[in-house]
Design a protein around this motif. Sequence first.
Motif, PDB file in Angstrom:
ATOM      1  N   ARG A  66      32.583  32.576  46.827  1.00  0.00           N
ATOM      2  CA  ARG A  66      32.922  32.065  48.170  1.00  0.00           C
ATOM      3  C   ARG A  66      31.814  32.405  49.160  1.00  0.00           C
ATOM      4  O   ARG A  66      31.370  31.549  49.928  1.00  0.00           O
ATOM      5  CB  ARG A  66      34.238  32.656  48.661  1.00  0.00           C
ATOM      6  CG  ARG A  66      35.463  32.209  47.902  1.00  0.00           C
ATOM      7  CD  ARG A  66      36.707  32.896  48.452  1.00  0.00           C
ATOM      8  NE  ARG A  66      37.043  32.363  49.765  1.00  0.00           N
ATOM      9  CZ  ARG A  66      37.817  31.300  49.979  1.00  0.00           C
ATOM     10  NH1 ARG A  66      38.346  30.678  48.957  1.00  0.00           N
ATOM     11  NH2 ARG A  66      38.060  30.875  51.194  1.00  0.00           N
ATOM     12  N   SER A  76      41.514  39.100  47.041  1.00  0.00           N
ATOM     13  CA  SER A  76      41.905  38.580  45.729  1.00  0.00           C
ATOM     14  C   SER A  76      43.428  38.602  45.589  1.00  0.00           C
ATOM     15  O   SER A  76      44.112  39.382  46.237  1.00  0.00           O
ATOM     16  CB  SER A  76      41.239  39.384  44.616  1.00  0.00           C
ATOM     17  OG  SER A  76      41.571  40.732  44.727  1.00  0.00           O
ATOM     18  N   THR A  80      43.016  35.183  41.219  1.00  0.00           N
ATOM     19  CA  THR A  80      41.580  35.456  41.290  1.00  0.00           C
ATOM     20  C   THR A  80      41.083  35.917  39.920  1.00  0.00           C
ATOM     21  O   THR A  80      41.735  36.722  39.253  1.00  0.00           O
ATOM     22  CB  THR A  80      41.284  36.549  42.342  1.00  0.00           C
ATOM     23  OG1 THR A  80      41.882  36.163  43.579  1.00  0.00           O
ATOM     24  CG2 THR A  80      39.785  36.723  42.542  1.00  0.00           C
ATOM     25  N   ASP A  97      38.534  31.695  42.933  1.00  0.00           N
ATOM     26  CA  ASP A  97      39.911  31.777  43.422  1.00  0.00           C
ATOM     27  C   ASP A  97      40.927  31.528  42.319  1.00  0.00           C
ATOM     28  O   ASP A  97      41.961  32.173  42.261  1.00  0.00           O
ATOM     29  CB  ASP A  97      40.140  30.766  44.554  1.00  0.00           C
ATOM     30  CG  ASP A  97      39.351  31.123  45.802  1.00  0.00           C
ATOM     31  OD1 ASP A  97      38.815  32.247  45.884  1.00  0.00           O
ATOM     32  OD2 ASP A  97      39.279  30.274  46.707  1.00  0.00           O
TER      33      ASP A  97
END
Length: 164
Positions: A66, A76, A80, A97
């Motif tokens: 990200r 998380s 995740t 993700d």
Amino acid sequence: MDKNVAQSKRERYLTFHIGSEQYGIAIDRIKEIIAMMSITKVPNIPAYMRGVINLRGSIIPVVDTRLRFGMEYRESDMHTAIIIVEVEKISIGFIVDRVEEVSSIESSSLSEPPKFGSSIDTDFICAVAQIEEEVVMILDVLKLFEADELVGIEQIEQTQTQGE
């Protein structure tokens, strides 16, 4: 046999989400997928480099995908995951993700990534695929890092290994 059929090749990609976008990495680049685990911080590294993990005795640098893509940090959750990829003989973990699935994509259904002009860095996207209603951006993991960044990652790996 139809020549067009022979030309089209199916490649397998692991698809995953970062935010609302879906990405893919060629399956032959992936060593394993693990659940999120404790990451040891390393001083003086770029913000998107979250630190290192100890995976069965191997020290692996971990990148927050990200942050690498200029998105905001996200805590998380149970979805995740860390995708362990091999780049130039170096194992690197990518935090994503949510891992989606392994998809077989016809090479004929891959198209060139869109060009957004010189100010936007899309070099790490090597192709775009349409899977049902989703657009999947296929990543070139090598291009996610400049050569000097890979050297830095290798040094992080060695420093952590020697410190044990």
